[in-house]
Design a protein around this motif. Structure first.
Motif, short mmCIF file in Angstrom:
data_model
loop_
_atom_site.label_atom_id
_atom_site.label_comp_id
_atom_site.label_asym_id
_atom_site.label_seq_id
_atom_site.Cartn_x
_atom_site.Cartn_y
_atom_site.Cartn_z
N PRO A 175 -4.05 -0.68 -7.94
CA PRO A 175 -5.68 -0.14 -7.97
C PRO A 175 -5.56 1.74 -7.74
O PRO A 175 -4.84 2.39 -8.32
CB PRO A 175 -5.17 0.00 -6.20
CG PRO A 175 -4.39 0.71 -5.87
CD PRO A 175 -3.30 -0.08 -6.53
N GLY A 207 -16.11 -1.38 -2.59
CA GLY A 207 -14.95 -1.55 -2.28
C GLY A 207 -15.07 0.65 -2.02
O GLY A 207 -14.03 1.78 -2.73
N ALA A 225 -8.46 -7.28 5.56
CA ALA A 225 -8.43 -6.05 4.78
C ALA A 225 -10.15 -4.80 4.70
O ALA A 225 -10.65 -6.14 5.21
CB ALA A 225 -8.55 -5.99 3.08
N SER A 268 -7.08 4.34 -3.69
CA SER A 268 -7.92 3.67 -3.62
C SER A 268 -8.27 5.10 -2.09
O SER A 268 -8.16 4.81 -1.59
CB SER A 268 -7.64 2.81 -2.44
OG SER A 268 -9.66 2.10 -2.50
N GLU A 316 0.47 -1.59 -0.31
CA GLU A 316 -0.11 0.35 -0.36
C GLU A 316 1.18 1.22 0.01
O GLU A 316 0.64 2.35 -0.73
CB GLU A 316 -1.17 -0.42 0.79
CG GLU A 316 -2.14 -0.97 1.20
CD GLU A 316 -3.38 -1.02 0.30
OE1 GLU A 316 -3.42 0.04 -0.16
OE2 GLU A 316 -3.45 -1.55 -0.18
N GLY A 320 -7.40 -8.15 -4.05
CA GLY A 320 -6.25 -7.52 -4.50
C GLY A 320 -5.40 -7.82 -3.77
O GLY A 320 -4.21 -7.59 -4.63
N ARG A 329 -12.76 -0.18 -6.51
CA ARG A 329 -11.52 -0.43 -6.05
C ARG A 329 -11.31 -1.27 -7.31
O ARG A 329 -11.59 -2.29 -6.80
CB ARG A 329 -11.58 -1.30 -5.12
CG ARG A 329 -9.43 -0.83 -4.43
CD ARG A 329 -9.22 -1.75 -3.89
NE ARG A 329 -7.76 -1.73 -3.91
CZ ARG A 329 -6.81 -1.10 -2.30
NH1 ARG A 329 -7.04 0.57 -2.41
NH2 ARG A 329 -5.71 -1.97 -2.53
N GLN A 389 -10.22 -5.18 -1.16
CA GLN A 389 -9.27 -5.09 -1.25
C GLN A 389 -8.26 -6.75 -0.82
O GLN A 389 -7.18 -6.38 -1.32
CB GLN A 389 -8.91 -3.83 0.18
CG GLN A 389 -9.29 -3.09 -0.81
CD GLN A 389 -9.00 -1.78 0.52
OE1 GLN A 389 -8.27 -2.15 0.75
NE2 GLN A 389 -9.64 -0.72 1.08
#
Length: 541
Positions: A221, A268, A358, A230, A80, A366, A201, A363
């Motif tokens: 993302p 998301g 998450a 995001s 992230e 992902g 997302r 997410q």
């Protein structure tokens, strides 16, 4: 029977030139310079690699060193942080440690780990945090093959000469996956890397054909405006001017079983609803995650997962245990993935498991695709059965999160005769792999092996007494003239391919085989019911 002897050959390497340790009380910049020299020397010595720098990687390395100093391993959050800095490298390796005095000796030992595949990395960042005699170090390695320039609508890609056919897989918030092919030009490739334009997302994966086949070059993302990252939409942003809820764009998007306020969250696009999660919410989240997996595999031409309720129950059990505070990993109080599968009435030849915590299940999906190991499980080309379990949580600030567990397994189902064919196929495959002619499969040898398997199963004792072994060898010699050598193996396995570990398969003097396979209807020693009891007889005449 022959004894298989394996010769171990020691390999000696010339030691690399020593890197001088910084003096006692050295500053953070001095330690950083010494660490940087050590890492670059390791890269040159091990793979002749030259590592480039990037200020964005430096920022992430500083963050990770700070996390390590506070006793918080950076873990998946590094991904992230890279995305937040605009770094889209798919493959990266963070190495962190905290040491009293010089960190070089401990770091040098870590860098010797075979898991550090130096040939895979071409970028480096080093950061050091210092407090008194203690130093926290982060070495961040990453791999970058695709260089992007230009605007989002017509992004130019510059790939190495041995890479071709770049394409983009775009996973939209509604769960659909679209493939976009790049257009070749004289100066490279042109590709549209904009998001799909849906609230929520999205995930974009850049793939190209490399020297070893299709390879992920970058993954990131995107929001609906096409920008990386995001955005978490707060509950207040989902209200109209008079405070009443806005129309929900997902109300008819294929998850009718979910409450309307839940639908934006699982994709998301919004924070969790202002209420406690219930079982219907978890069921909707599981259904959406299954749909994401189905669409992701279908877009790549992979067989569909056969979703089974028994595996879903095993996955839910694991998610509940992790959500209750057990150490986050694959072994909990209920055992391993194979243990949980067996506890729910199935016998698996093999089982793999993905777990993630998450903000939402979009997410989580992902995160699975962004991790090479988890991605390999999710995109396994074999025909597999699977199960999804999601535990939803709401903290004291009203924030929702999801603990997701995925189980993929090859389930053993069928009769003993069918498994016997699989065992023989596995034996012949291993034989061919070492360059030997296939065994001649003798029906009478298989009958004798099957009778021995019946006797072992009835007795309930895995060991085959020496007297029984001699009697079986005598029976083989009775039915076959001119027998010189007899090899005999007994094993219990959950995977027909497990027989490939038997040493007699690669004995060149043995040329005939018989296999007796029985599926256990009760446990045999540590092996659960449903496992395969295999007796193999090898003969040379």
């Amino acid at each position: 029977m022959r004894l298989l002897v394996i010769a171990l050959v020691a390999m000696f390497c010339t030691p690399a030139e020593a890197v001088a340790a910084p003096r006692s009380g050295a500053s953070a910049p001095e330690i950083r310079a010494a660490v940087d020299r050590l890492v670059r020397q390791q890269a040159r010595d091990r793979s002749d690699a030259v590592l480039a720098t990037d200020p964005r990687l430096d920022a992430v390395a500083r963050w990770a060193a700070g996390q390590a100093f506070r006793g918080e391993p950076p873990g998946p959050a590094v991904r992230e942080q890279l995305w937040a800095e605009g770094v889209r490298d798919f493959e990266f390796l963070p190495i962190t440690l905290v040491a009293d005095g010089s960190p070089l000796p401990a770091l040098e030992q870590l860098l010797q780990d075979r898991a550090v595949r130096w040939e895979r990395y071409n970028h480096l960042a080093v950061a050091v945090r210092r407090a008194g005699e203690r130093a926290a170090v982060c070495v961040l390695l990453s791999r970058r093959l695709a260089v992007t320039t230009g605007d989002a609508a017509a992004t130019r890609l510059s790939l190495p000469a041995d890479y071709s056919s770049p394409r983009l897989y775009v996973t939209a918030p509604d769960g659909s996956v679209a493939e976009r092919r790049a257009t070749p030009t004289q100066s490279g490739w042109v590709l549209d890397v904009r998001g799909p334009g849906q609230d929520g997302r999205s995930l974009l994966e850049l793939v190209a054909d490399g020297p070893t086949g299709p390879e992920v070059l970058s993954l990131w993302p995107s929001r609906a405006d096409g920008q990386p990252g995001s955005k978490v939409i707060r509950r207040s942003e989902l209200q109209s001017g008079d405070g009443s809820p806005q129309a929900n764009p997902y109300a008819t998007a294929g998850t009718a079983e979910a409450a309307a306020d839940l639908l934006p969250w699982i994709r998301g696009a919004a924070a969790g609803p202002d209420r406690a999660p219930d079982s219907a919410d978890a069921a909707a989240a599981e259904g959406y995650l299954r749909g994401l997996i189905d669409a992701t595999r279908a877009a790549r031409g992979l067989p569909a997962i056969q979703w089974r309720i028994e595996l879903a129950r095993a996955a839910r059990q694991h998610a509940r245990e992790l959500g209750a505070g057990q150490p986050f990993g694959h072994e909990t109080t209920s055992g391993t993935a194979l243990d949980r599968v067996a506890a729910h009435g199935l016998v698996a030849a093999r089982a793999t498991e993905n777990v993630a915590a998450a903000a939402d299940v979009a997410q989580a999906h992902g995160a699975f695709l962004a991790s090479p190991a988890h991605r390999a499980n999710l995109l396994d080309p074999a025909e597999l059965s699977g199960g999804v379990g999601v535990l939803l949580r709401r903290d004291d600030q009203g924030r929702w999160s999801a603990v997701s567990s995925l189980v993929f397994a090859r389930i053993l189902e069928g009769d003993a005769l069918g498994f016997q064919d699989l065992v023989v196929e596995a034996i012949q495959a291993k034989r061919a792999a070492v360059g030997y002619e296939p065994f001649a499969v003798r029906g009478r040898l298989s009958v004798l092996a099957g009778e021995a398997a019946d006797a072992i199963a009835e007795r309930g004792d895995f060991a085959l007494p020496e007297a029984d072994r001699r009697a079986l060898v005598d029976r083989v010699r009775f039915y076959f003239n001119g027998v010189e050598d007899v090899g005999l193996d007994v094993l219990v396995t959950a995977d027909p391919d497990g027989v490939q570990r038997v040493a007699h398969i690669t004995a060149p003097e043995l040329v005939e085989v018989g296999a007796g396979v029985r599926k256990l209807d009760r446990p045999l020693g540590p092996h659960p019911a449903g496992s395969l009891l295999v007796v193999l007889i090898f003969v040379n005449r």
